[in-house]
Design an enzyme around this catalytic site. Sequence first.
Site, PDB file in Angstrom:
ATOM      1  N   GLU A 127       0.831  -1.208   0.000  1.00 35.33           N
ATOM      2  CA  GLU A 127       0.000   0.000   0.000  1.00 35.33           C
ATOM      3  C   GLU A 127       0.866   1.258   0.000  1.00 35.33           C
ATOM      4  OE1 GLU A 127      -2.581  -1.134  -1.062  1.00 35.33           O
ATOM      5  OE2 GLU A 127      -4.151  -0.645   0.394  1.00 35.33           O
ATOM      6  N   THR A 180      -5.533   7.592  -5.984  1.00 30.09           N
ATOM      7  CA  THR A 180      -5.569   7.705  -4.514  1.00 30.09           C
ATOM      8  C   THR A 180      -4.683   8.853  -4.053  1.00 30.09           C
ATOM      9  OG1 THR A 180      -6.013   5.356  -4.264  1.00 30.09           O
ATOM     10  CG2 THR A 180      -5.109   6.462  -2.351  1.00 30.09           C
TER      11      THR A 180
HETATM   12  N1  HSE Z   1      -8.155   4.801   3.240  1.00 33.83           N
HETATM   13  C1  HSE Z   1      -7.602   5.048   1.949  1.00 33.83           C
HETATM   14  C2  HSE Z   1      -8.080   6.386   1.434  1.00 33.83           C
HETATM   15  C3  HSE Z   1      -8.024   3.960   1.029  1.00 33.83           C
HETATM   16  O1  HSE Z   1      -9.274   6.653   1.558  1.00 33.83           O
HETATM   17  O2  HSE Z   1      -7.281   7.158   0.927  1.00 33.83           O
HETATM   18  C4  HSE Z   1      -7.483   4.109  -0.353  1.00 33.83           C
HETATM   19  O3  HSE Z   1      -7.697   2.930  -1.042  1.00 33.83           O
END
Ligand code: HSE
Length: 298
Positions: A127, A180
């Site tokens: 991640e 993201t």
């Molecule tokens: N928690 C993360 C976000 C998940 O919302 O940025 C991204 O996949």
Amino acid sequence: NEIRVFCPATIANISCGFDVLGVALDSVGDEMVVRKIPEKGIRITKLEGQDLPKETERNVAGVAGLTLLEASGYDGGFEIEIYKKIKAGSGIGSSAASSSGAVWAMNELLGRPFSKIDLVRFAMEGERLASAVAHADNVAPALYGGFTLVRSYDPLDVVSIPNPPELYATVIHPQIEVKTSDSRSVLRTKITLAQGIKQWGNVGGLIAGLFTNDYDLIGRSLEDHIVEPIRSILIPGFDNVKSEALNAGALGCGISGSGPSIFAFCKGETIAKKVSESMKEVYQDIGIDHDVHVSKIN
Ligand code: HSE
């Protein structure tokens, strides 16, 4: 010496639970084949379904796997074949599926030297590569199944949360790209006390609703006054999709992960299907390609 694994998609965040709450989707996911090889290191020999890097150091499964391999002391290595069904950048945990699938399979092939929380830690390195932040809200449910709460990042503490028997998730993916990293960079880093009070009230309410099968409480708690108002600007049609889903009987609706997918929780399959139709109509009307899934939460 070889294992084939299903790597579930995940909704994370779930509205009020930014970076802490997630859930695995049993009916949407990738497949991966992992085999032990005598040579040191990790090789990604096949990657089908998405245009993603195959070089170990640039692939989330490779990076997560290398972290495990180093900690294991095993002097051989692994070969990985990845069959992607989850689209990268769709908001349902594509990178988490690959990272967690790789470490789960390797742990099995090595005779399970690591605990689930260790596997979360390894998968978080994937991640970090994908989004520059080692968040655990997708990899935790991918590895534990069902709903999980990341109670704390330091020290890492993951809690499994039960779910009511008739809970379904409808997820619609409008085919637009939201990275993201972009949808994190628009967020403010400070919140007010009043925002905090609303948010942790809802997180507590959502958890209580999941434990007690209180569907109405789950619905009332699916609110996010901090992240959703900012991120939803990046998702065309978001407000309409949400209001149509609620009109069709959804308990609640929000952005899946960092978007652009939008999820709704529903009580029962009939309502979930009706909700999925109403969400689809919004994108049909504005002419954005989309796909939609209905999953029972297990
Ligand atoms: N928690 C993360 C976000 C998940 O919302 O940025 C991204 O996949």
